[in-house]
Design a protein around this motif. Structure first.
Motif, PDB file in Angstrom:
ATOM      1  N   ALA A 185      -1.542   9.941  -0.595  1.00 52.24           N
ATOM      2  CA  ALA A 185      -0.748   9.846   0.693  1.00 52.24           C
ATOM      3  C   ALA A 185      -1.714   9.324   1.680  1.00 52.24           C
ATOM      4  O   ALA A 185      -1.369   8.216   2.425  1.00 52.24           O
ATOM      5  CB  ALA A 185      -0.353  11.079   1.152  1.00 52.24           C
ATOM      6  N   ARG A 186      -2.974   9.623   1.715  1.00 53.81           N
ATOM      7  CA  ARG A 186      -3.873   9.122   2.661  1.00 53.81           C
ATOM      8  C   ARG A 186      -4.223   7.595   2.461  1.00 53.81           C
ATOM      9  O   ARG A 186      -4.401   6.809   3.364  1.00 53.81           O
ATOM     10  CB  ARG A 186      -4.912  10.126   2.611  1.00 53.81           C
ATOM     11  CG  ARG A 186      -6.231   9.723   3.830  1.00 53.81           C
ATOM     12  CD  ARG A 186      -7.231  10.396   3.564  1.00 53.81           C
ATOM     13  NE  ARG A 186      -7.080  11.978   4.192  1.00 53.81           N
ATOM     14  CZ  ARG A 186      -6.836  13.044   3.320  1.00 53.81           C
ATOM     15  NH1 ARG A 186      -7.313  12.556   2.014  1.00 53.81           N
ATOM     16  NH2 ARG A 186      -6.535  14.059   3.613  1.00 53.81           N
ATOM     17  N   GLU A 187      -4.417   7.357   1.159  1.00 52.23           N
ATOM     18  CA  GLU A 187      -4.924   6.023   0.885  1.00 52.23           C
ATOM     19  C   GLU A 187      -3.777   5.170   1.126  1.00 52.23           C
ATOM     20  O   GLU A 187      -4.123   3.967   1.547  1.00 52.23           O
ATOM     21  CB  GLU A 187      -5.129   5.866  -0.701  1.00 52.23           C
ATOM     22  CG  GLU A 187      -6.433   6.563  -1.045  1.00 52.23           C
ATOM     23  CD  GLU A 187      -6.657   6.866  -2.662  1.00 52.23           C
ATOM     24  OE1 GLU A 187      -5.535   6.461  -3.286  1.00 52.23           O
ATOM     25  OE2 GLU A 187      -7.612   7.105  -3.094  1.00 52.23           O
ATOM     26  N   ALA A 188      -2.465   5.477   0.828  1.00 50.92           N
ATOM     27  CA  ALA A 188      -1.476   4.429   1.218  1.00 50.92           C
ATOM     28  C   ALA A 188      -1.322   4.299   2.858  1.00 50.92           C
ATOM     29  O   ALA A 188      -1.031   3.125   3.364  1.00 50.92           O
ATOM     30  CB  ALA A 188      -0.144   5.159   0.754  1.00 50.92           C
ATOM     31  N   ARG A 201      -3.950   1.841   3.895  1.00 52.69           N
ATOM     32  CA  ARG A 201      -3.854   0.613   3.565  1.00 52.69           C
ATOM     33  C   ARG A 201      -2.775  -0.113   4.527  1.00 52.69           C
ATOM     34  O   ARG A 201      -2.929  -1.202   5.019  1.00 52.69           O
ATOM     35  CB  ARG A 201      -3.153   0.618   1.993  1.00 52.69           C
ATOM     36  CG  ARG A 201      -3.283  -0.725   1.687  1.00 52.69           C
ATOM     37  CD  ARG A 201      -2.688  -0.739   0.161  1.00 52.69           C
ATOM     38  NE  ARG A 201      -2.220  -2.083  -0.563  1.00 52.69           N
ATOM     39  CZ  ARG A 201      -1.923  -1.879  -1.780  1.00 52.69           C
ATOM     40  NH1 ARG A 201      -1.835  -1.082  -2.495  1.00 52.69           N
ATOM     41  NH2 ARG A 201      -1.670  -3.258  -2.118  1.00 52.69           N
ATOM     42  N   LEU A 202      -1.641   0.752   4.908  1.00 52.67           N
ATOM     43  CA  LEU A 202      -0.499   0.136   5.876  1.00 52.67           C
ATOM     44  C   LEU A 202      -1.093   0.150   7.374  1.00 52.67           C
ATOM     45  O   LEU A 202      -0.845  -0.865   8.078  1.00 52.67           O
ATOM     46  CB  LEU A 202       0.525   1.173   5.911  1.00 52.67           C
ATOM     47  CG  LEU A 202       1.418   1.139   4.490  1.00 52.67           C
ATOM     48  CD1 LEU A 202       2.209   2.268   4.393  1.00 52.67           C
ATOM     49  CD2 LEU A 202       2.124  -0.227   4.492  1.00 52.67           C
ATOM     50  N   VAL A 203      -2.106   0.951   7.754  1.00 50.78           N
ATOM     51  CA  VAL A 203      -2.953   0.921   8.962  1.00 50.78           C
ATOM     52  C   VAL A 203      -3.545  -0.423   8.858  1.00 50.78           C
ATOM     53  O   VAL A 203      -3.793  -1.196  10.071  1.00 50.78           O
ATOM     54  CB  VAL A 203      -3.908   2.062   9.146  1.00 50.78           C
ATOM     55  CG1 VAL A 203      -4.540   1.855  10.365  1.00 50.78           C
ATOM     56  CG2 VAL A 203      -2.866   3.323   9.468  1.00 50.78           C
ATOM     57  N   ALA A 204      -4.300  -0.683   7.879  1.00 54.44           N
ATOM     58  CA  ALA A 204      -5.093  -1.864   7.926  1.00 54.44           C
ATOM     59  C   ALA A 204      -4.087  -3.141   7.930  1.00 54.44           C
ATOM     60  O   ALA A 204      -4.613  -4.283   8.476  1.00 54.44           O
ATOM     61  CB  ALA A 204      -5.899  -2.020   6.584  1.00 54.44           C
ATOM     62  N   GLU A 205      -2.927  -3.002   7.438  1.00 54.40           N
ATOM     63  CA  GLU A 205      -2.038  -4.068   7.528  1.00 54.40           C
ATOM     64  C   GLU A 205      -1.270  -4.282   8.651  1.00 54.40           C
ATOM     65  O   GLU A 205      -0.446  -5.090   8.936  1.00 54.40           O
ATOM     66  CB  GLU A 205      -0.911  -4.185   6.357  1.00 54.40           C
ATOM     67  CG  GLU A 205      -1.647  -4.345   5.071  1.00 54.40           C
ATOM     68  CD  GLU A 205      -0.674  -4.198   3.645  1.00 54.40           C
ATOM     69  OE1 GLU A 205      -0.923  -4.911   2.946  1.00 54.40           O
ATOM     70  OE2 GLU A 205       0.408  -3.496   4.040  1.00 54.40           O
ATOM     71  N   GLY A 206      -1.536  -3.297   9.674  1.00 47.34           N
ATOM     72  CA  GLY A 206      -0.924  -3.444  10.923  1.00 47.34           C
ATOM     73  C   GLY A 206       0.560  -2.930  11.017  1.00 47.34           C
ATOM     74  O   GLY A 206       1.309  -2.930  11.791  1.00 47.34           O
TER      75      GLY A 206
END
Length: 216
Positions: free
Chosen positions: A53-56, A59-64
Motif C-alpha cells: 500500500a505504501r509503495e503504491a 509511486r502515485l505521489v511521484a507521478e503527481g
C-alpha cells in the motif's frame, strides 16, 4: 487429441494491483480534489499489507497523482489555477502533436471506432455518469493517439491525465453537459478529410476549453 495450452497473463504483484486500482480511480475522476486516504484503509480495501500500500502510494505521489504532507497525510491534490493552466498547456502541446502524428494512419476502422466511442460518451452524458464520461472521453483520445506510434509521448499525456483526474470530476459538475463534446465531431471530420490544421485546432480546443472554465 492434443491439448492447446493458452498463455496466461502474469499475476500482478500486490503493489501493482494496488497501484493500478488507485491509478484508475484517480484518473477516471472517482475521487474528488482534496479527498483523503489512509494506508490502513488502502490495505484493508485491497487486502494487502502496509508495505505494498505504501509503495503504491509513493509511486502515485511521484507521478503527481497524490500528495503527501510532512505528517504522512495522503490526499488527492487540489490544483491551483496556475497549475491547471500549466497542465492544460501541456495537454495542448502533447496531444496536438500526437493527433498530428496519428493522422497519416487514420484508417476507416479507426474513424468508425472513434464514432462508436463518441456514442458511448453521449450515453454517459445522458445518464449523468461523470466517471463513465471521463473514462470514455479519455478512451476516445487514447484510441486516436495510439495510432501515432509514439509511446513515450503517450505516456507523458497519460501522466497529465492522471494529475488532472479529480479536477476533471469537478469540471464535469460545472459543465453540466447535455451532449458529447462538440470538438470530438470536429476531430472526426478532420480525420476523414485528412485536414491536419483542422485536426490540430480541434484537439487543442477540446483539451483546453473546459479546463479554462475552472480558472475563470
Amino acid at each position: 487429441m492434443s491439448v492447446v495450452h493458452r498463455p496466461t497473463e502474469p499475476k500482478l504483484s500486490a503493489h501493482d494491483r494496488v497501484y493500478r486500482g488507485l491509478r484508475n480511480r484517480i484518473m477516471f475522476g472517482k475521487m474528488s480534489p482534496g479527498e483523503h486516504l489512509t494506508l490502513r484503509g488502502i490495505g484493508k480495501e485491497f487486502e494487502v499489507s502496509m508495505t505494498p500500500a505504501r509503495e503504491a502510494v509513493q509511486r502515485l505521489v511521484a507521478e503527481g497523482a497524490l500528495s503527501m504532507s510532512a505528517s504522512g497525510r495522503v490526499s488527492t491534490p487540489e490544483l491551483s489555477n496556475d497549475r491547471i493552466e500549466e497542465l492544460a498547456a501541456l495537454r495542448a502541446l502533447i496531444e496536438v502533436e500526437l493527433a498530428s502524428r496519428a493522422l497519416p494512419r487514420a484508417h476507416l476502422a479507426l474513424i468508425d471506432r472513434l464514432q462508436a466511442i463518441n456514442g458511448t460518451i453521449a450515453d454517459a452524458v445522458s445518464n449523468r455518469d461523470a466517471v463513465g464520461y471521463i473514462r470514455t472521453n479519455l478512451d476516445f483520445h487514447r484510441t486516436l493517439y495510439l495510432r501515432a506510434q509514439a509511446p513515450a509521448m503517450l505516456a507523458m499525456a497519460e501522466t497529465v491525465w492522471l494529475q488532472l483526474g479529480p479536477t476533471m470530476r469537478a469540471l464535469y459538475g460545472r459543465l453540466r453537459r447535455t451532449e458529447a463534446p462538440q470538438f470530438h465531431r470536429l476531430i472526426i471530420s478532420a480525420l476523414k478529410a485528412g485536414d491536419e490544421p483542422g485536426l490540430r485546432l480541434a484537439v487543442r480546443s477540446d483539451v483546453t476549453q473546459g479546463l479554462r472554465l475552472l480558472t475563470g
